[in-house]
Write an enzyme that holds these catalytic residues in place. Structure first.
Site, short mmCIF file in Angstrom:
data_model
loop_
_atom_site.label_atom_id
_atom_site.label_comp_id
_atom_site.label_asym_id
_atom_site.label_seq_id
_atom_site.Cartn_x
_atom_site.Cartn_y
_atom_site.Cartn_z
N CYS A 74 0.32 3.31 3.47
CA CYS A 74 0.66 2.80 4.81
C CYS A 74 1.95 3.46 5.31
O CYS A 74 2.83 3.83 4.52
CB CYS A 74 0.81 1.27 4.77
SG CYS A 74 -0.75 0.38 4.99
N SER A 102 -8.72 3.72 -5.77
CA SER A 102 -7.69 2.77 -6.14
C SER A 102 -7.10 2.08 -4.92
O SER A 102 -6.37 1.10 -5.04
CB SER A 102 -6.59 3.48 -6.93
OG SER A 102 -6.14 4.62 -6.20
N GLN A 114 -9.08 13.22 -0.28
CA GLN A 114 -8.28 14.15 -1.08
C GLN A 114 -8.77 15.58 -0.89
O GLN A 114 -9.90 15.80 -0.47
CB GLN A 114 -8.41 13.81 -2.56
CG GLN A 114 -7.91 12.42 -2.92
CD GLN A 114 -7.85 12.26 -4.43
OE1 GLN A 114 -7.24 13.06 -5.13
NE2 GLN A 114 -8.51 11.24 -4.93
N ASN A 151 -13.35 9.36 -2.07
CA ASN A 151 -13.94 8.29 -2.87
C ASN A 151 -13.71 7.00 -2.12
O ASN A 151 -12.58 6.68 -1.79
CB ASN A 151 -13.25 8.16 -4.24
CG ASN A 151 -13.57 9.31 -5.12
OD1 ASN A 151 -14.64 9.90 -5.06
ND2 ASN A 151 -12.63 9.66 -5.99
N HIS A 159 -8.46 7.22 3.48
CA HIS A 159 -7.88 8.50 3.08
C HIS A 159 -8.86 9.30 2.23
O HIS A 159 -9.83 8.75 1.71
CB HIS A 159 -6.60 8.28 2.27
CG HIS A 159 -6.83 7.78 0.87
ND1 HIS A 159 -7.24 6.50 0.59
CD2 HIS A 159 -6.73 8.40 -0.33
CE1 HIS A 159 -7.37 6.34 -0.72
NE2 HIS A 159 -7.08 7.48 -1.31
N HIS A 167 -4.48 0.29 7.99
CA HIS A 167 -4.93 0.06 6.62
C HIS A 167 -6.37 -0.47 6.54
O HIS A 167 -7.07 -0.26 5.55
CB HIS A 167 -3.98 -0.94 5.96
CG HIS A 167 -4.25 -1.23 4.52
ND1 HIS A 167 -3.78 -0.42 3.50
CD2 HIS A 167 -4.95 -2.22 3.91
CE1 HIS A 167 -4.17 -0.92 2.33
NE2 HIS A 167 -4.89 -2.01 2.55
N CYS A 211 0.84 -1.20 0.00
CA CYS A 211 0.00 0.00 0.00
C CYS A 211 0.88 1.26 0.00
O CYS A 211 1.74 1.41 0.85
CB CYS A 211 -0.91 0.00 1.23
SG CYS A 211 -1.74 1.57 1.50
N HIS A 260 -6.97 1.99 1.78
CA HIS A 260 -6.44 2.69 2.96
C HIS A 260 -7.33 3.91 3.25
O HIS A 260 -7.67 4.65 2.33
CB HIS A 260 -4.99 3.13 2.72
CG HIS A 260 -4.28 3.47 3.98
ND1 HIS A 260 -3.36 2.64 4.56
CD2 HIS A 260 -4.40 4.54 4.80
CE1 HIS A 260 -2.93 3.19 5.69
NE2 HIS A 260 -3.54 4.35 5.85
ZN LIG Z 1 -2.44 1.16 3.66
#
Ligand SMILES: [Zn+2]
Ligand SMILES: [Zn+2]
Ligand SMILES: [Zn+2]
Length: 359
Positions: A59, A173, A180, A165, A178, A125, A56, A176
Site C-alpha cells: 500500500c 502472500s 511480478q 499469482n 500486483h 488495496h 500491507c 494487494h
Molecule cells: Zn495494500
C-alpha cells in the site's frame, strides 16, 4: 444441430490430446466428473473490503519488509523485488570442497543472473483486475510494456517473464493488486519449449503456429469464450487446468512493444472481461497464476513468436474445490475431468458484470 454436439459425443470417453505449443500430451477423462467428491472443502473468498491496509507492504506510504518505504503513489508503482530470486551480479560457482561441480557431467550447474521487479497495479488495496476498469488497467499494460523493453534492453537479459499469482490458494502472500516480473540471463524451460515448437511449425508449414491455431478455433467455435477486435480468449484444446485459458493476440506480433495504442486498450479490456467471468463462475475472488509469453530478448529475430497469455486457475467445481496435480499427474502426465469444451461453455455463460460491484 446444437453447436458442439458432435464434439460432445466424440470426446465422451477417455482420450489424450496433444499440446503442440508445449509438445506434450494431456489425458482427458470426462466420465470421471461423475465420481463422488470427498476431498478438500474451503472458504469462499470475497474481495478485500478495505481500500488501505496499514499492514500491507504494498500500500502507498507503507514500509516494506526490506525497510524501504513506498512513495504515496497514485497510479502504477514498480520497484525492484526486495527478496529477488535472481540478482544482476551472481559470482561464478566455486567448486565445492568435495569437488561436486567438476566431478561428473551429471552434476551440472551454471550461474544464473537476472532482475526481479514488483508491479503494483493500483493504490487501492481492495481491487483486482476483475474489479478495475479498462481505463485503470491500461496504465498497467503501459508499465508492463515499458518494463519488458527496459529489462530486455539489458545485454545480459534473454527473457522477461511477467506474471501474477492471485489468491492464497496459489501462494500469493498479499491481496494487494500486483504482479511480478522475473527477467533472466537464460530462456526458462516453458518459453524455451514454446520457442522450439513455434519455430518447428514455421519451418515445416511456413505459418505461425498460433495464427493457424486461432484460425482453427475461430472456425470450430466451441472453445472460444469471447473476442474483442484485438484479442481472443479461449480454453485451449489441450488445457490441463479445469478452467485454463489462452489469451491470444489476433494480429501476429511477438511482444508488447509492438502493440498499437488500440491493442493496449484491447488487452486491458480482455483482461477485465476474463477476470470478471472467472470471479462470477463460482462467485469468488478467483485464484490463478497468469502470465505473458512473448519473444525472448536474446538479440535474435523471433518471427515464430506469437504473443499470448496463459491463465492457470486451480478451481475445479466450486469456490472451494480445487484440482491437485498429484499421483499419475506427477508421475505420468497431466489429466483433466471436465472437457475444455464444457469449461469454455461455462465461461461463455458467465456475465461480464462483476457479482461484487465496487462501492
Ligand atoms: Zn495494500
Ligand atoms: Zn502468429
Ligand atoms: Zn505460452
Amino acid at each position: 444441430m446444437v453447436p458442439g454436439a458432435i464434439m460432445e459425443s466424440k470426446y465422451q470417453s477417455p482420450h489424450r490430446r496433444w499440446n503442440p505449443l508445449r509438445q506434450s500430451w494431456v489425458l482427458v477423462s470426462p466420465h470421471r466428473t461423475q465420481r463422488p467428491w470427498q476431498g478438500e472443502v474451503g472458504q469462499k473468498t470475497l474481495p478485500s473490503a478495505i481500500t488501505y491496509d496499514p499492514q500491507c507492504y504494498l500500500c502507498p506510504g507503507n514500509q516494506r519488509a526490506g525497510g524501504l518505504t513506498n512513495p504515496a503513489y497514485d497510479g502504477v508503482f514498480s520497484f525492484v523485488n526486495d527478496y529477488a530470486a535472481l540478482l544482476p551480479d551472481s559470482p561464478a560457482l566455486a567448486p565445492s570442497p568435495s569437488g561436486d561441480l567438476s566431478a561428473s557431467p551429471l552434476l551440472l550447474a551454471e550461474p544464473a543472473r537476472g532482475l526481479c521487479k514488483v508491479v503494483c497495479y493500483h493504490p487501492d488495496h481492495s481491487l483486482t483486475l476483475a474489479r478495475m476498469t479498462p481505463q485503470e488497467i491500461r496504465p498497467v499494460v503501459d508499465a508492463w510494456t515499458q518494463q519488458y523493453q527496459e529489462l530486455g534492453d539489458n545485454k545480459f537479459i534473454q527473457y522477461v517473464q511477467i506474471f501474477e499469482n492471485r489468491g492464497a490458494m496459489m501462494g500469493a502472500s498479499n491481496p494487494h493488486p500486483h504482479g511480478q516480473i522475473w527477467s533472466t540471463d537464460f530462456i526458462p524451460d516453458e518459453p524455451a519449449a514454446e520457442t522450439l515448437a513455434q519455430r518447428g511449425h514455421l519451418t515445416r508449414t511456413g505459418h505461425c503456429l498460433l495464427c493457424d491455431y486461432l484460425e482453427t478455433e475461430q472456425s470450430a467455435g466451441q472453445r472460444i469464450i469471447f473476442e474483442n477486435d484485438y484479442f481472443a480468449a479461449l480454453v485451449p484444446f489441450w488445457a490441463v487446468w479445469p478452467f485454463e485459458v489462452l489469451l491470444v493476440s489476433r494480429r501476429h506480433l511477438g511482444a508488447m512493444p509492438e502493440f498499437t495504442t488500440a491493442e493496449r486498450d484491447g488487452l486491458a479490456d480482455a483482461l477485465r472481461r476474463l477476470a470478471t467471468r472467472y470471479d462470477n463462475l463460482f462467485e469468488t475472488s478467483f485464484p490463478y497464476t497468469m502470465g505473458f509469453h512473448q519473444s525472448p530478448t536474446d538479440g535474435s529475430e523471433h518471427p515464430e513468436w506469437h504473443f499470448h497469455a496463459h491463465f492457470y486457475p486451480p478451481l475445479l467445481r466450486s469456490a472451494t474445490v480445487r484440482k491437485f496435480m498429484v499421483g499419475f499427474e506427477m508421475l505420468g502426465m497431466p489429466q483433466r475431468d471436465i472437457t475444455p469444451e464444457d469449461a469454455a461453455q461455462r465461461l461463455r455463460a458467465c456475465s461480464e458484470t462483476h457479482f461484487w460491484p465496487r462501492g
